[in-house]
Design a protein around this motif. Structure first.
Motif, PDB file in Angstrom:
ATOM      1  N   ILE A   9       0.836  -1.203   0.000  1.00 12.56           N
ATOM      2  CA  ILE A   9       0.000   0.000   0.000  1.00 12.56           C
ATOM      3  C   ILE A   9       0.869   1.250   0.000  1.00 12.56           C
ATOM      4  O   ILE A   9       0.599   2.227  -0.711  1.00 12.56           O
ATOM      5  CB  ILE A   9      -0.939   0.003   1.223  1.00 12.56           C
ATOM      6  CG1 ILE A   9      -1.851  -1.228   1.174  1.00 12.56           C
ATOM      7  CG2 ILE A   9      -1.786   1.286   1.248  1.00 12.56           C
ATOM      8  CD1 ILE A   9      -2.683  -1.415   2.420  1.00 12.56           C
ATOM      9  N   GLY A  10       1.952   1.148   0.786  1.00  8.71           N
ATOM     10  CA  GLY A  10       2.871   2.280   0.874  1.00  8.71           C
ATOM     11  C   GLY A  10       3.370   2.732  -0.485  1.00  8.71           C
ATOM     12  O   GLY A  10       3.582   3.933  -0.729  1.00  8.71           O
ATOM     13  N   LEU A  11       3.559   1.783  -1.417  1.00 11.59           N
ATOM     14  CA  LEU A  11       4.020   2.120  -2.772  1.00 11.59           C
ATOM     15  C   LEU A  11       3.072   3.083  -3.475  1.00 11.59           C
ATOM     16  O   LEU A  11       3.460   3.816  -4.370  1.00 11.59           O
ATOM     17  CB  LEU A  11       4.102   0.844  -3.631  1.00 11.59           C
ATOM     18  CG  LEU A  11       5.133  -0.218  -3.270  1.00 11.59           C
ATOM     19  CD1 LEU A  11       4.975  -1.410  -4.208  1.00 11.59           C
ATOM     20  CD2 LEU A  11       6.541   0.373  -3.374  1.00 11.59           C
ATOM     21  N   PHE A  12       1.801   3.010  -3.089  1.00 14.51           N
ATOM     22  CA  PHE A  12       0.789   3.780  -3.815  1.00 14.51           C
ATOM     23  C   PHE A  12       0.245   4.947  -3.000  1.00 14.51           C
ATOM     24  O   PHE A  12      -0.862   5.406  -3.241  1.00 14.51           O
ATOM     25  CB  PHE A  12      -0.364   2.853  -4.227  1.00 14.51           C
ATOM     26  CG  PHE A  12       0.048   1.783  -5.183  1.00 14.51           C
ATOM     27  CD1 PHE A  12       0.129   2.043  -6.543  1.00 14.51           C
ATOM     28  CD2 PHE A  12       0.369   0.513  -4.735  1.00 14.51           C
ATOM     29  CE1 PHE A  12       0.521   1.054  -7.430  1.00 14.51           C
ATOM     30  CE2 PHE A  12       0.745  -0.487  -5.613  1.00 14.51           C
ATOM     31  CZ  PHE A  12       0.828  -0.218  -6.967  1.00 14.51           C
ATOM     32  N   GLU A  13       1.019   5.421  -2.022  1.00 18.21           N
ATOM     33  CA  GLU A  13       0.498   6.481  -1.164  1.00 18.21           C
ATOM     34  C   GLU A  13       0.099   7.725  -1.961  1.00 18.21           C
ATOM     35  O   GLU A  13      -0.886   8.383  -1.642  1.00 18.21           O
ATOM     36  CB  GLU A  13       1.512   6.820  -0.058  1.00 18.21           C
ATOM     37  CG  GLU A  13       1.400   5.818   1.093  1.00 18.21           C
ATOM     38  CD  GLU A  13       2.370   6.097   2.234  1.00 18.21           C
ATOM     39  OE1 GLU A  13       3.119   7.091   2.167  1.00 18.21           O
ATOM     40  OE2 GLU A  13       2.373   5.303   3.192  1.00 18.21           O
ATOM     41  N   HIS A  14       0.854   7.993  -3.028  1.00 12.35           N
ATOM     42  CA  HIS A  14       0.508   9.159  -3.835  1.00 12.35           C
ATOM     43  C   HIS A  14      -0.861   9.012  -4.478  1.00 12.35           C
ATOM     44  O   HIS A  14      -1.647   9.960  -4.515  1.00 12.35           O
ATOM     45  CB  HIS A  14       1.571   9.405  -4.917  1.00 12.35           C
ATOM     46  CG  HIS A  14       2.817   9.959  -4.348  1.00 12.35           C
ATOM     47  ND1 HIS A  14       2.855  11.192  -3.731  1.00 12.35           N
ATOM     48  CD2 HIS A  14       4.071   9.446  -4.257  1.00 12.35           C
ATOM     49  CE1 HIS A  14       4.075  11.423  -3.297  1.00 12.35           C
ATOM     50  NE2 HIS A  14       4.835  10.381  -3.598  1.00 12.35           N
ATOM     51  N   SER A  15      -1.136   7.806  -4.950  1.00  9.03           N
ATOM     52  CA  SER A  15      -2.438   7.576  -5.588  1.00  9.03           C
ATOM     53  C   SER A  15      -3.557   7.763  -4.567  1.00  9.03           C
ATOM     54  O   SER A  15      -4.592   8.365  -4.863  1.00  9.03           O
ATOM     55  CB  SER A  15      -2.497   6.167  -6.165  1.00  9.03           C
ATOM     56  OG  SER A  15      -1.377   5.909  -6.955  1.00  9.03           O
ATOM     57  N   ILE A  16      -3.354   7.226  -3.360  1.00 11.51           N
ATOM     58  CA  ILE A  16      -4.397   7.315  -2.338  1.00 11.51           C
ATOM     59  C   ILE A  16      -4.626   8.778  -1.939  1.00 11.51           C
ATOM     60  O   ILE A  16      -5.753   9.224  -1.754  1.00 11.51           O
ATOM     61  CB  ILE A  16      -4.027   6.458  -1.114  1.00 11.51           C
ATOM     62  CG1 ILE A  16      -4.026   4.975  -1.517  1.00 11.51           C
ATOM     63  CG2 ILE A  16      -5.013   6.686   0.028  1.00 11.51           C
ATOM     64  CD1 ILE A  16      -3.524   4.037  -0.452  1.00 11.51           C
ATOM     65  N   GLU A  17      -3.530   9.537  -1.864  1.00  9.34           N
ATOM     66  CA  GLU A  17      -3.672  10.953  -1.525  1.00  9.34           C
ATOM     67  C   GLU A  17      -4.569  11.664  -2.535  1.00  9.34           C
ATOM     68  O   GLU A  17      -5.370  12.522  -2.193  1.00  9.34           O
ATOM     69  CB  GLU A  17      -2.293  11.632  -1.522  1.00  9.34           C
ATOM     70  CG  GLU A  17      -1.744  11.818  -0.142  1.00  9.34           C
ATOM     71  CD  GLU A  17      -0.292  12.284  -0.169  1.00  9.34           C
ATOM     72  OE1 GLU A  17       0.302  12.358  -1.266  1.00  9.34           O
ATOM     73  OE2 GLU A  17       0.249  12.551   0.905  1.00  9.34           O
ATOM     74  N   LYS A  18      -4.428  11.261  -3.821  1.00 15.68           N
ATOM     75  CA  LYS A  18      -5.206  11.921  -4.865  1.00 15.68           C
ATOM     76  C   LYS A  18      -6.646  11.436  -4.886  1.00 15.68           C
ATOM     77  O   LYS A  18      -7.562  12.185  -5.179  1.00 15.68           O
ATOM     78  CB  LYS A  18      -4.560  11.656  -6.243  1.00 15.68           C
ATOM     79  CG  LYS A  18      -3.321  12.509  -6.464  1.00 15.68           C
ATOM     80  CD  LYS A  18      -2.815  12.345  -7.891  1.00 15.68           C
ATOM     81  CE  LYS A  18      -1.329  12.676  -7.959  1.00 15.68           C
ATOM     82  NZ  LYS A  18      -0.633  11.877  -8.971  1.00 15.68           N
TER      83      LYS A  18
END
Lengths: 474, 474
Positions: free
Chosen positions: A328-337
């Motif tokens: 999940i950490g890999l995609f933190e940017h996506s989740i932020e958006k």
């Protein structure tokens, strides 16, 4: 063993259990109000005498049952009231965890007195749990043949036939008449339990066949044993796996069977009661190991014992959960958006885990029954992938529409369907391949299967869903 | 049943299985290269004759085992080679799912021919799976007593003693001499399986005791039955739960036991082989229902059958996952501000689920053995909460430190520890309370236990972690 004297077995046992619990309760109340005492003449003594009366009338298997259902202090109160002659039988009946608590309460003399009442095979069963010097003393007290048998039983692994066979064989020669056999049995005065067949041996002890008691009873007493014996009976070897033996007992409806060495010499006997224990233990182990418990737990065990029993799988689970977290950490940017991703991702992972567990449970079962060879892999894989694909479209469709309506975002719904389907396909593939690989590596396919598949579908599910979302939505 | 002729049972069976698979393979190869044919004189016919030879030599339980392990088309090829006389026995041995595929391949005449070979109790076992007109025709062909017995057996639930007892009792009066009994048995020519005791009845059919064969064999033939019979044997009632009966068989090491009506009249007999099946089925059900499979699945079932077997729990899981997702939805603002929360939250939920499953598995087991009453709730709760608290501090501590170092944020680590501990406490509480409540409501505590606890620890874990984070970090 004496004849059992119980009428509606399960109800009567529950009644007795309640009686024991009530007596213990009363004892506790008196201790609280009048102070602790076990002196002669005290009010407590009366209650204890009553309790002893109840316990003495019980079958040792029933006492074992009650002891397992009592908290430690009460358990030991009852244990001290049991007559020495029954101690050995009861120790054999209780679970390993409870046995430990009972043995811890006995001194060496008591243990030796209890163990002296046991047969050789029972002694061998108990020996690994006893203090070394006690075992030494017990073995010293045996005659040479018995000593050999105990040593031989101890030389086998716990899951081998050699460790659970008994030595209560009744043997006859094949050239005598049935009449002679009947007279011989009458002279024995007492016959072993579970005697449904006599073993026919030659003068050197090699097994030539078996004589079922049924045939002995219906045939003309003048006939010879050789005429009516079964000369190709089901036999077992001492180094055979006892789970295999139990399956054979079940399949052929056996009650007892001879155990022979490779050479064909008769060395012991297996009986259905031991096999039932094997079946029960096997299934318990399966249930427990799936849930990450190392062994059957004394439900009233101390907090520390329980932690020791459970820690290993919790630790493994912590590691797999951490890996999923890093995915999940890999995609933190996506989740932020698009924060909706955080809310939806556990659905993808959860359904995948559930579905994968269904597949792996079914396959591990079939493997345990040895009905599934690694040769069937392709066919099974195709079927499971088919199931997963259709489930993915259906359930992914449902949740995809819900996500679309909830977040008013059509593409998000489509990503949800795609992710669900892909994760279910992953779950199906792993559900087939993990146990198949375990077996090829010579491992038990059940052990850890649930943790492994969940680890795959969690990390895999998060990766697939967040990956697709990053590609198509951002 | 004939005497079994197998030597190393498990190995020999695997050999035969391989033989069958190889023959089927060859058949397939010939079909591919020379075109499909089953005509006399074809190359295929030879292979089939060989295959039939192999199958005919096998015990019906072994044929059942092999049929279960074969894909549908190959299974039916073998099934058509089995002799009619064995059909009934084999249908009784195979799993429900496989039986369905075999029956679907038979016409009414074949089914009737197969079922005619069966005993009354076996017929009753099979009847619910057969077409109505076939059952009608079969029952018509019976004499009055047998018809009554089939109807009586069908009137009980599948899990009651009445539906699995047999009628192969050998009864004697108590005023005759053992000698007379021995002569009587000899005249019977064949005795039922699992005959370890005769049932002693009066002239109206009321049970007065049992005469173990062991005692019959060792006592003076001039003694009367009344002198040596056991007059308080373990007995069962037809409406008793068969799982209870199986536990009693296990506890008292029984091989057979009388079934009596409330009035004391003898109506049937239970034998250990049926009880072993009960034990096996019970444990299978437990494993399967935990994984969300409705019943034992034919591993080569069609995709649609598999979906039908598995859909219910997937649907339930979808709902619980959706609820958990909505809980996360409540905190979308918090996640937007601190995206690390999204990565860490599955750890809290996952460990809680694992730990809760450990607790609930142990308690459901103890309840199945009826060793745990709802009266023990408090004591158990205290213990489990203790285990949870310590585990929370230890594992929460580990992952808290990792989170602190990873995100360089001390307070986040502290929230992690607190959330882990609280969710483990929730898991322990629910792990004890869910099965206790189920039992108070008269439900099976095992069913759905794993889904329920996971639902609690998922939604609960997300709520606790995100709630604490919102309060203390934002």
């Amino acid at each position: 063993m004496t004849e059992v004297e119980v009428k509606k077995p399960q109800e009567r046992l529950q009644e007795r259990f309640t009686q024991v619990v009530n007596s213990l309760q009363r004892l506790h109340v008196i201790d609280e109000s009048q102070g602790y005492s076990r002196e002669p003449g005290s009010a407590q003594e009366q209650v204890l005498a009553e309790l002893q009366q109840t316990v003495t009338e019980l079958h040792s298997a029933d006492i074992a049952f009650i002891l397992e259902g009592l908290p430690l202090d009460e358990r030991l109160t009852v244990w001290q009231l049991v007559r020495v002659e029954s101690d050995g039988d009861i120790l054999l009946e209780v679970s390993d965890a409870v046995r430990e608590t009972l043995l811890a309460d006995m001194d060496d003399h008591e243990i030796i007195a209890a163990a002296k009442e046991l047969d050789v095979d029972e002694l061998a069963e108990l020996a690994p749990e006893l203090p070394h010097d006690v075992v030494y003393e017990l073995i010293e007290a045996l005659d040479a043949q018995q000593r050999d048998r105990v040593r031989s039983a101890l030389s086998y692994e716990e899951d081998q036939v050699g460790s659970i066979m008994d030595y209560e064989m009744v043997t006859v020669r094949d050239d005598v008449a049935l009449e002679v056999v009947l007279r011989y049995l009458r002279r024995l005065k007492e016959l072993p339990d579970h005697l449904d067949k006599l073993f026919v041996v030659d003068h050197e002890g090699y097994l030539k066949g078996v004589l079922p008691i049924k045939r002995l009873l219906v045939n003309d007493p003048e006939k010879k044993v050789a005429e009516i014996m079964a000369d190709d009976p089901v036999t077992f070897h001492p180094d055979e796996d006892s789970a295999d033996a139990a399956q054979a007992f079940e399949r052929y409806d056996l009650i007892s069977a001879p155990v022979i060495e490779k050479s064909g010499r008769l060395v012991g006997r297996l009986t259905i009661d031991e096999m039932v224990d094997v079946i029960r233990e096997e299934s318990e182990e399966e249930v427990l190991s799936r849930a990450g418990l190392r062994e059957e737990e004394d439900i009233f065990a101390s907090v520390w014992k329980s932690i020791a029993n459970r820690w290993a799988w919790l630790a493994i689970n912590l590691i797999t959960a951490f890996v999923a977290s890093r995915v999940i950490g890999l995609f933190e940017h996506s989740i932020e958006k698009l924060v909706a991703l955080a809310a939806l991702m556990p659905i993808v992972a959860g359904i995948g885990g559930n579905s994968g567990n269904q597949t792996i449970t079914m396959i591990v079962r079939a493997m345990a029954l040895e009905q599934l060879s690694t040769g069937n892999t392709n066919r099974l894989l195709r079927k499971e992938l088919g199931v997963a694909f259709i489930n993915g479209i259906i359930w992914g469709g449902v949740i995809g529409v819900v996500a679309w309506l909830l977040y008013d975002y059509f593409a998000l719904g489509m990503v949800m369907i795609a992710a669900m389907t892909l994760n279910l396909l992953l779950a199906a593939m792993m559900g087939v391949l993990i146990p198949m690989t375990m077996v090829r590596l010579g491992r038990d396919p059940a052990l850890g299967s649930s943790v492994l598949i969940t680890a795959m579908t969690d990390s895999g599910g998060f990766f697939i869903f967040l990956g697709l979302a990053t590609m198509f939505l951002l």
